[in-house]
Design a protein around this motif. Structure first.
Motif, short mmCIF file in Angstrom:
data_model
loop_
_atom_site.label_atom_id
_atom_site.label_comp_id
_atom_site.label_asym_id
_atom_site.label_seq_id
_atom_site.Cartn_x
_atom_site.Cartn_y
_atom_site.Cartn_z
N LYS A 10 0.81 -8.01 -6.49
CA LYS A 10 0.17 -7.24 -7.56
C LYS A 10 0.31 -7.90 -8.92
N THR A 11 1.37 -8.71 -9.06
CA THR A 11 1.58 -9.36 -10.36
C THR A 11 1.79 -10.85 -10.13
N ALA A 12 1.42 -11.64 -11.14
CA ALA A 12 1.56 -13.09 -11.03
C ALA A 12 1.71 -13.69 -12.41
N GLN A 13 2.24 -14.90 -12.45
CA GLN A 13 2.32 -15.65 -13.70
C GLN A 13 0.99 -16.37 -13.91
N PRO A 14 0.64 -16.66 -15.17
CA PRO A 14 -0.59 -17.42 -15.39
C PRO A 14 -0.52 -18.79 -14.69
N GLY A 15 -1.56 -19.16 -14.02
CA GLY A 15 -1.60 -20.44 -13.31
C GLY A 15 -1.02 -20.40 -11.92
N GLU A 16 -0.42 -19.28 -11.57
CA GLU A 16 0.19 -19.16 -10.24
C GLU A 16 -0.87 -19.06 -9.15
N ILE A 17 -0.54 -19.63 -7.99
CA ILE A 17 -1.44 -19.53 -6.85
C ILE A 17 -1.10 -18.25 -6.09
N VAL A 18 -2.07 -17.40 -5.92
CA VAL A 18 -1.84 -16.10 -5.28
C VAL A 18 -2.53 -16.10 -3.92
N GLU A 19 -1.74 -15.82 -2.88
CA GLU A 19 -2.29 -15.77 -1.52
C GLU A 19 -3.01 -14.44 -1.29
N VAL A 20 -4.14 -14.50 -0.63
CA VAL A 20 -4.87 -13.29 -0.26
C VAL A 20 -4.99 -13.30 1.25
N LYS A 21 -4.55 -12.21 1.87
CA LYS A 21 -4.66 -12.10 3.32
C LYS A 21 -5.45 -10.85 3.64
N LEU A 22 -6.45 -11.01 4.50
CA LEU A 22 -7.37 -9.92 4.77
C LEU A 22 -7.62 -9.81 6.26
N LEU A 23 -7.57 -8.59 6.75
CA LEU A 23 -7.87 -8.35 8.16
C LEU A 23 -8.94 -7.26 8.20
N ILE A 24 -10.09 -7.60 8.77
CA ILE A 24 -11.20 -6.65 8.84
C ILE A 24 -11.38 -6.22 10.29
N SER A 25 -11.50 -4.92 10.51
CA SER A 25 -11.74 -4.46 11.86
C SER A 25 -13.24 -4.53 12.15
N HIS A 26 -13.61 -5.45 13.04
CA HIS A 26 -15.03 -5.65 13.37
C HIS A 26 -15.10 -6.32 14.74
N PRO A 27 -16.01 -5.87 15.65
CA PRO A 27 -16.05 -6.47 16.99
C PRO A 27 -16.50 -7.92 17.01
N MET A 28 -17.23 -8.39 16.00
CA MET A 28 -17.75 -9.76 15.95
C MET A 28 -18.42 -10.11 17.30
N GLU A 29 -19.36 -9.27 17.68
CA GLU A 29 -20.07 -9.46 18.95
C GLU A 29 -20.84 -10.78 18.89
N SER A 30 -20.51 -11.70 19.81
CA SER A 30 -20.98 -13.08 19.66
C SER A 30 -22.44 -13.30 20.02
N GLY A 31 -23.04 -12.35 20.76
CA GLY A 31 -24.41 -12.57 21.21
C GLY A 31 -24.47 -13.45 22.45
N GLN A 32 -23.30 -13.82 22.99
CA GLN A 32 -23.23 -14.66 24.20
C GLN A 32 -22.87 -13.82 25.41
N ARG A 33 -22.40 -12.62 25.16
CA ARG A 33 -21.87 -11.80 26.22
C ARG A 33 -22.96 -10.99 26.91
N LYS A 34 -22.77 -10.71 28.22
CA LYS A 34 -23.71 -9.86 28.94
C LYS A 34 -22.99 -8.57 29.33
N ASP A 35 -23.74 -7.46 29.32
CA ASP A 35 -23.13 -6.20 29.76
C ASP A 35 -23.27 -6.07 31.27
N GLU A 36 -22.87 -4.92 31.86
CA GLU A 36 -22.85 -4.74 33.32
C GLU A 36 -24.24 -4.92 33.92
N THR A 37 -25.29 -4.60 33.18
CA THR A 37 -26.65 -4.69 33.71
C THR A 37 -27.25 -6.08 33.53
N GLY A 38 -26.48 -7.00 32.98
CA GLY A 38 -26.97 -8.37 32.82
C GLY A 38 -27.73 -8.58 31.53
N GLN A 39 -27.81 -7.55 30.72
CA GLN A 39 -28.50 -7.69 29.43
C GLN A 39 -27.56 -8.36 28.42
#
Lengths: 106, 142
Positions: A10-39
């Protein structure tokens, strides 16, 4: 909207490198997968991501289906003055997400 | 029509071949890199690709890619996977507010293959790093 975890100091010194870590909940469906019906399951990934700090661009990402589900991103920014770090992204269905955090410098 | 043994074998073969392109080729990746560099040949070095050489689960593999030196600054990073159905993984563009020009994420790996990182520096030069890795459990494509 998807759940988001953002980790950044939340706080930093001027010029300091601040790490940002982010985790997003998303299926990221690749478009390569087939469902049970082959679609082929239609592609639905977060294909664009950007992060700004006080309006200046930190990072812009073009993402492809090779990014794992529930994308994790870790990068850094250079603290200059107090302000807001804002992140936004959009998936193939046009759903947008965002996260932001204040950063106090000094 | 009688569904004989021969037909069964042919149908089976068709099933195996049906998914068609399950992986890209090194040539495709080379072409994609050429597209980025506008024909220039990238040199090995400067950029560092950090990814495990032995991967147990290809569904989510931690990868870190970055350029350590601050000058000349890295403007763009690309990641390619030669053995994935779609070889492009990501393109990162660093803006003026970026800290280190480094990015960590998690990627999918369809099979044992070579992963290639490409960096563009401010002076217009291109640099690469690559890692040959072995995947025990491939990212699920079915």
């Amino acid at each position: 909207m998807a759940r988001v975890l953002l980790n950044m100091k939340k706080t930093a010194q001027p010029g300091e490198i601040v790490e940002v870590k982010l985790l997003i909940s998303h299926p990221m469906e690749s478009g390569q997968r087939k469902d049970e019906t082959g679609q082929t399951v239609p592609r639905d990934i977060i294909h664009e991501f950007r992060c700004t700090y006080n309006g200046a661009e930190v990072l812009h990402l073009d993402l492809h289906p090779a990014i794992a589900a529930n994308p994790y991103l870790a990068f850094s920014l250079r603290a200059e003055k107090s302000g807001t770090v804002e992140m936004s992204w959009v998936d193939d269905e046009g759903v947008t997400g965002s996260a932001s955090a204040p950063l106090e410098v000094g | 029509m009688r569904f004989g043994r021969r037909a069964f074998v042919v149908a089976g073969g068709a099933l195996i071949l049906a998914p068609g392109r399950v992986r890209a080729t090194p040539a495709e990746v080379a072409a994609a890199i050429k597209e980025v560099t506008a024909g220039a040949e990238p040199k090995p070095g400067r950029v560092k690709l950090d990814i495990p050489v032995m991967v147990e689960n290809g569904n989510a593999v931690g990868v870190t890619v970055g350029v350590e030196q601050a000058e000349p600054r890295c403007t763009d990073l690309y990641l390619f996977a030669e053995g994935n159905p779609l070889p492009r993984v990501l393109h990162a563009r660093f803006g003026p507010a970026a800290g280190r020009t480094q990015l960590a994420t998690r990627m999918r790996l369809a099979t044992s293959q070579t992963v290639i990182a490409l960096a563009r520096l401010e002076d217009g030069t291109f640099w690469t790093d690559s890692v040959d890795l072995i995947v025990t459990l491939a990212a699920c494509l079915e």
